[in-house]
Design a protein around this motif. Structure first.
Motif, PDB file in Angstrom:
ATOM      1  N   VAL A 101       0.834  -1.199   0.000  1.00 48.40           N
ATOM      2  CA  VAL A 101       0.000   0.000   0.000  1.00 48.40           C
ATOM      3  C   VAL A 101       0.873   1.254   0.000  1.00 48.40           C
ATOM      4  N   PHE A 102       1.945   1.236   0.788  1.00 48.71           N
ATOM      5  CA  PHE A 102       2.879   2.366   0.806  1.00 48.71           C
ATOM      6  C   PHE A 102       3.430   2.631  -0.599  1.00 48.71           C
ATOM      7  N   ARG A 103       3.860   1.602  -1.266  1.00 53.44           N
ATOM      8  CA  ARG A 103       4.438   1.785  -2.599  1.00 53.44           C
ATOM      9  C   ARG A 103       3.398   2.263  -3.604  1.00 53.44           C
ATOM     10  N   ARG A 104       2.159   1.780  -3.473  1.00 58.03           N
ATOM     11  CA  ARG A 104       1.105   2.249  -4.376  1.00 58.03           C
ATOM     12  C   ARG A 104       0.834   3.733  -4.169  1.00 58.03           C
ATOM     13  N   LEU A 105       0.755   4.172  -2.909  1.00 55.94           N
ATOM     14  CA  LEU A 105       0.517   5.583  -2.628  1.00 55.94           C
ATOM     15  C   LEU A 105       1.685   6.454  -3.086  1.00 55.94           C
ATOM     16  N   ALA A 106       2.910   5.930  -2.944  1.00 54.22           N
ATOM     17  CA  ALA A 106       4.080   6.682  -3.408  1.00 54.22           C
ATOM     18  C   ALA A 106       4.023   6.870  -4.925  1.00 54.22           C
ATOM     19  N   ARG A 107       3.682   5.811  -5.657  1.00 52.75           N
ATOM     20  CA  ARG A 107       3.552   5.933  -7.121  1.00 52.75           C
ATOM     21  C   ARG A 107       2.440   6.911  -7.481  1.00 52.75           C
ATOM     22  N   GLN A 108       1.342   6.841  -6.748  1.00 48.47           N
ATOM     23  CA  GLN A 108       0.228   7.747  -7.005  1.00 48.47           C
ATOM     24  C   GLN A 108       0.659   9.193  -6.779  1.00 48.47           C
ATOM     25  N   GLY A 109       1.395   9.441  -5.704  1.00 47.38           N
ATOM     26  CA  GLY A 109       1.859  10.791  -5.427  1.00 47.38           C
ATOM     27  C   GLY A 109       2.771  11.317  -6.521  1.00 47.38           C
ATOM     28  N   ARG A 110       3.685  10.465  -7.005  1.00 41.27           N
ATOM     29  CA  ARG A 110       4.594  10.908  -8.061  1.00 41.27           C
ATOM     30  C   ARG A 110       3.832  11.221  -9.352  1.00 41.27           C
ATOM     31  N   THR A 111       2.818  10.402  -9.659  1.00 37.69           N
ATOM     32  CA  THR A 111       2.022  10.650 -10.855  1.00 37.69           C
ATOM     33  C   THR A 111       1.259  11.970 -10.739  1.00 37.69           C
ATOM     34  N   LEU A 112       0.660  12.209  -9.575  1.00 40.78           N
ATOM     35  CA  LEU A 112      -0.095  13.452  -9.368  1.00 40.78           C
ATOM     36  C   LEU A 112       0.826  14.666  -9.434  1.00 40.78           C
ATOM     37  N   ALA A 113       2.004  14.547  -8.852  1.00 42.01           N
ATOM     38  CA  ALA A 113       2.945  15.671  -8.897  1.00 42.01           C
ATOM     39  C   ALA A 113       3.381  15.945 -10.331  1.00 42.01           C
ATOM     40  N   ALA A 114       3.617  14.889 -11.100  1.00 39.09           N
ATOM     41  CA  ALA A 114       4.078  15.060 -12.472  1.00 39.09           C
ATOM     42  C   ALA A 114       2.999  15.638 -13.379  1.00 39.09           C
ATOM     43  N   THR A 115       1.733  15.487 -12.997  1.00 38.87           N
ATOM     44  CA  THR A 115       0.630  16.000 -13.816  1.00 38.87           C
ATOM     45  C   THR A 115       0.062  17.303 -13.264  1.00 38.87           C
ATOM     46  N   GLY A 116       0.837  17.983 -12.414  1.00 39.50           N
ATOM     47  CA  GLY A 116       0.447  19.310 -11.943  1.00 39.50           C
ATOM     48  C   GLY A 116      -0.643  19.329 -10.902  1.00 39.50           C
ATOM     49  N   GLN A 117      -0.677  18.325 -10.023  1.00 36.49           N
ATOM     50  CA  GLN A 117      -1.673  18.287  -8.947  1.00 36.49           C
ATOM     51  C   GLN A 117      -0.956  18.180  -7.599  1.00 36.49           C
ATOM     52  N   PRO A 118      -0.254  19.232  -7.176  1.00 32.32           N
ATOM     53  CA  PRO A 118       0.595  19.144  -5.977  1.00 32.32           C
ATOM     54  C   PRO A 118      -0.170  18.889  -4.688  1.00 32.32           C
ATOM     55  N   VAL A 119      -1.371  19.425  -4.553  1.00 31.56           N
ATOM     56  CA  VAL A 119      -2.121  19.230  -3.312  1.00 31.56           C
ATOM     57  C   VAL A 119      -2.512  17.759  -3.158  1.00 31.56           C
ATOM     58  N   ALA A 120      -3.045  17.174  -4.212  1.00 29.01           N
ATOM     59  CA  ALA A 120      -3.415  15.756  -4.167  1.00 29.01           C
ATOM     60  C   ALA A 120      -2.180  14.880  -3.999  1.00 29.01           C
ATOM     61  N   ALA A 121      -1.074  15.272  -4.636  1.00 24.42           N
ATOM     62  CA  ALA A 121       0.166  14.508  -4.492  1.00 24.42           C
ATOM     63  C   ALA A 121       0.636  14.523  -3.044  1.00 24.42           C
ATOM     64  N   ALA A 122       0.586  15.690  -2.408  1.00 23.64           N
ATOM     65  CA  ALA A 122       1.015  15.792  -1.008  1.00 23.64           C
ATOM     66  C   ALA A 122       0.135  14.922  -0.110  1.00 23.64           C
ATOM     67  N   GLU A 123      -1.159  14.873  -0.391  1.00 24.12           N
ATOM     68  CA  GLU A 123      -2.055  14.034   0.405  1.00 24.12           C
ATOM     69  C   GLU A 123      -1.683  12.556   0.259  1.00 24.12           C
ATOM     70  N   ALA A 124      -1.355  12.139  -0.957  1.00 26.24           N
ATOM     71  CA  ALA A 124      -0.962  10.744  -1.175  1.00 26.24           C
ATOM     72  C   ALA A 124       0.333  10.433  -0.429  1.00 26.24           C
ATOM     73  N   TYR A 125       1.293  11.345  -0.495  1.00 24.04           N
ATOM     74  CA  TYR A 125       2.563  11.135   0.221  1.00 24.04           C
ATOM     75  C   TYR A 125       2.336  11.048   1.730  1.00 24.04           C
ATOM     76  N   ARG A 126       1.511  11.928   2.247  1.00 19.85           N
ATOM     77  CA  ARG A 126       1.267  11.917   3.704  1.00 19.85           C
ATOM     78  C   ARG A 126       0.559  10.627   4.129  1.00 19.85           C
ATOM     79  N   SER A 127      -0.371  10.171   3.315  1.00 22.31           N
ATOM     80  CA  SER A 127      -1.050   8.900   3.629  1.00 22.31           C
ATOM     81  C   SER A 127      -0.051   7.755   3.643  1.00 22.31           C
ATOM     82  N   ALA A 128       0.887   7.775   2.703  1.00 21.61           N
ATOM     83  CA  ALA A 128       1.904   6.720   2.662  1.00 21.61           C
ATOM     84  C   ALA A 128       2.775   6.767   3.908  1.00 21.61           C
ATOM     85  N   LEU A 129       3.178   7.947   4.305  1.00 24.22           N
ATOM     86  CA  LEU A 129       4.099   8.080   5.436  1.00 24.22           C
ATOM     87  C   LEU A 129       3.457   7.670   6.757  1.00 24.22           C
TER      88      LEU A 129
END
Length: 310
Positions: A101-129
């Motif tokens: 689950v951690f790795r899935r959320l990390a991949r999701q965060g990187r995808t969101l960050a790369a597509t210009g969605q920093p707020v959603a990316a940060a939420e995914a990273y925080r959920s992973a952590l």
């Protein structure tokens, strides 16, 4: 999640955690969970759990430890260990394993960050952590555990660094400085954290501390690893040196107050001179140093002039 490895090994039953006794069966289960869905050869289990000097009966012991693991997993009917000719495979839903689950959320965060969605990316990273509740595999005593734990910790630090980069871009450098300062003390050889701390200090106007941060990081990397700082940290340092020193946020206000105080002293001296000459001084109330000058719309000759407002 039913299986937790990002901290002490834990398995959740339907209504309570399962009791997992025994050093070696716990290690075998942890290894199978780390490689869930993949065949783990018996030779791999021997090396990972028994190390370089296994007993002659080690293959029999492997079968015995697998039997213990199967007994633990009886309470979870959709999870099972499948026997193959050369090893074992743990069948489990990846969403039940915290590492997956951690790795899935990390991949999701990187995808969101790369597509210009920093707020959603940060939420995914925080959920992973939040899935990290302690040192990974913290209670597993086996040869493979240290290297596996180091790898999982590095993954966590990478996600943490990605989150810090987003927070810096959002202008949160002031609040990140104490967090990053603590992190580099705990992980002094993790170069991206030093880079983020340097950037945060620079953006906060703490230029000399940022320079000291780079020098300390460079000394540690050279002493411990025999390497120079990498491209990201080196570029951040060159940008720091090339930039104009950041202005003190309170400097403009300080200069303004000083000038106003000087004007007030000059006016007081003029009033005293007029008084000595026997001339009437204009009545004016004392002005505090924070009172701003006011531009009058017109003077006697039609030109604007500056007055000290009462």
């Amino acid at each position: 999640m039913r299986f937790r490895l990002l901290g002490p090994l834990a398995v959740e039953g339907h209504d309570h955690p399962l009791r997992l006794d025994g050093r070696r069966p716990r290690a075998v289960l942890a290894l199978l969970l780390l490689e869930a869905g993949s065949l783990v050869r018996v030779d791999r289990i021997v090396d990972a759990v028994w190390g370089e000097s296994p007993p002659r009966t080690v293959r029999t012991q492997v079968h015995g430890q697998i039997s213990v693991v199967r007994r633990w997993l009886r309470a979870l009917p959709d999870v099972r260990v499948v026997t193959h000719d050369t090893g074992y495979l743990l069948q489990v839903d990846p969403s039940d394993v915290d590492v997956a689950v951690f790795r899935r959320l990390a991949r999701q965060g990187r995808t969101l960050a790369a597509t210009g969605q920093p707020v959603a990316a940060a939420e995914a990273y925080r959920s992973a952590l939040t899935l990290h509740v302690g040192p990974p595999l913290g209670d597993i005593d086996a040869p493979f555990a240290r290297a596996a734990a180091t790898g999982l910790t590095d993954e966590r630090l990478t996600v943490l660094g990605d989150l810090m980069r987003l927070d810096l871009a959002a202008g949160r450098h002031h609040e990140l400085i104490p967090v990053l300062s603590a992190l580099v003390e705990r992980h002094p050889l993790h170069e991206p954290l030093w880079c983020h701390l340097l950037v945060a200090l620079h953006r906060a106007g703490r230029r000399s501390e940022a320079v000291g941060c780079y020098q300390r990081a460079r000394a540690l990397l050279r002493e411990e690893l025999g390497v120079e700082p990498g491209p990201e940290l080196s570029l951040a340092y060159r940008s720091l040196l090339a930039a104009e020193p950041a202005a003190d946020p309170g400097a403009d206000l300080t200069r303004t107050l000083s000038r106003l105080a000087e004007v007030e002293r000059t006016l007081a001296e003029i009033r005293q001179q007029l008084s000595r000459l026997g001339l009437d001084a204009p009545t004016a109330r004392s002005v505090g140093p924070t009172a701003p000058p006011v531009v009058s719309p017109r003077s006697d000759d039609g030109a604007a002039h500056v007055e000290v407002a009462a």
